[in-house]
Design an enzyme around this catalytic site. Structure first.
Site, PDB file in Angstrom:
ATOM      1  N   TYR A 164       0.823  -1.206   0.000  1.00  0.00           N
ATOM      2  CA  TYR A 164       0.000   0.000   0.000  1.00  0.00           C
ATOM      3  C   TYR A 164       0.864   1.268   0.000  1.00  0.00           C
ATOM      4  CZ  TYR A 164      -4.353   2.597   0.923  1.00  0.00           C
ATOM      5  OH  TYR A 164      -5.431   3.441   0.839  1.00  0.00           O
ATOM      6  N   GLU A 171       2.410   6.429  -7.051  1.00  0.00           N
ATOM      7  CA  GLU A 171       1.390   7.333  -7.593  1.00  0.00           C
ATOM      8  C   GLU A 171       1.804   8.792  -7.431  1.00  0.00           C
ATOM      9  OE1 GLU A 171      -2.406   6.356  -5.818  1.00  0.00           O
ATOM     10  OE2 GLU A 171      -2.002   4.211  -6.053  1.00  0.00           O
TER      11      GLU A 171
END
Length: 242
Positions: A164, A171
């Site tokens: 995660y 990103e």
């Protein structure tokens, strides 16, 4: 009195039968959906591995898997519908944010700006997404089939601790790499004057999106940690009302 009681019993049986039918159909659909999504992300994983073995570089990898990635990531919008109609007991808002942020990264960042498609950060979030989704959809599939291997449950509630944050870092770095190209090209922006008398700057929109990770990431990550304690260790977690 006897007649009305019988009518009530018949009506109750009919309602129970309808609920069972709906439940069976929902389970069948969810099983099919999760099997399809597991297969799709496995195809993506194999395509990435094959590309790297053949080419020896990550450059060009995104373009080689773009069509498959866009299809399966966009198809995940179905999950928002699952929450909205109640066949999955998960927050529509949380699911919507997670799915739409992924779709945004694929369509409006990576797919739209070719200059960043070979950035290492793109590969970082792609690998993190792929491993996460293979584990997640496998978990759901085996749970629905009532044959959940422990190692899949373990992977589902442990791998995210690493994957995660890596996905989020990938990103953010990709959006950051896109900023100069967005500023120079003015893509997706609207300048005044125009017919609609509206101004929009995509460059600053991306900066706001990057800043939004600060409050959102910890909430989602700690939610998963609470779920981990509940599933793996049997702790009773009481969620506080906002």
């Amino acid at each position: 009195m006897a007649s009305s009681e019988e009518d009530g019993t018949v009506e109750e049986k009919e309602n129970n039968n309808k609920k069972r039918t709906k439940s069976t159909l929902a389970t069948a659909w969810l099983t099919f959906y999760n099997i399809a999504m597991t297969a799709g992300w496995l195809v993506l994983a194999m395509a990435m591995i094959r590309f790297y073995i053949q080419k020896g570089t990550h450059k060009g990898l995104y373009r080689s898997i773009a069509r498959t990635l866009k299809f399966f990531q966009t198809f995940a919008l179905v999950e928002v519908g699952h929450c909205a109609i109640g066949i999955i007991r998960t927050s529509v808002i949380v699911t919507g944010v997670q799915v739409c942020s992924r779709i945004f990264m694929v369509w409006f960042i990576t797919n739209s700006i070719r200059q960043i498609q070979s950035e290492e950060s793109v590969i970082l979030f792609l690998v993190a997404w792929t491993l996460t989704e293979i584990t997640r959809y496998s978990y759901y599939t085996f749970s629905l089939l009532h044959h959940l291997p422990y190692f899949i449950k373990w992977a589902r509630y442990n791998l995210f601790i690493v994957l995660y944050p890596l996905g989020v870092i990938g990103e953010l770095m990709t959006i950051y790499a896109a900023l100069p190209f967005v500023r120079r090209s003015g893509m997706y922006s609207m300048r005044l004057p125009n017919v609609y008398n509206v101004s929009f700057d995509y460059y600053y929109c991306l900066i706001i999106i990057m800043l939004s990770y600060i409050p959102l990431f910890p909430q989602l990550f700690f939610h998963m940690l609470r779920q981990r304690r509940r599933v793996l260790h049997g702790e009773v977690i009481v969620e506080k009302d906002d």
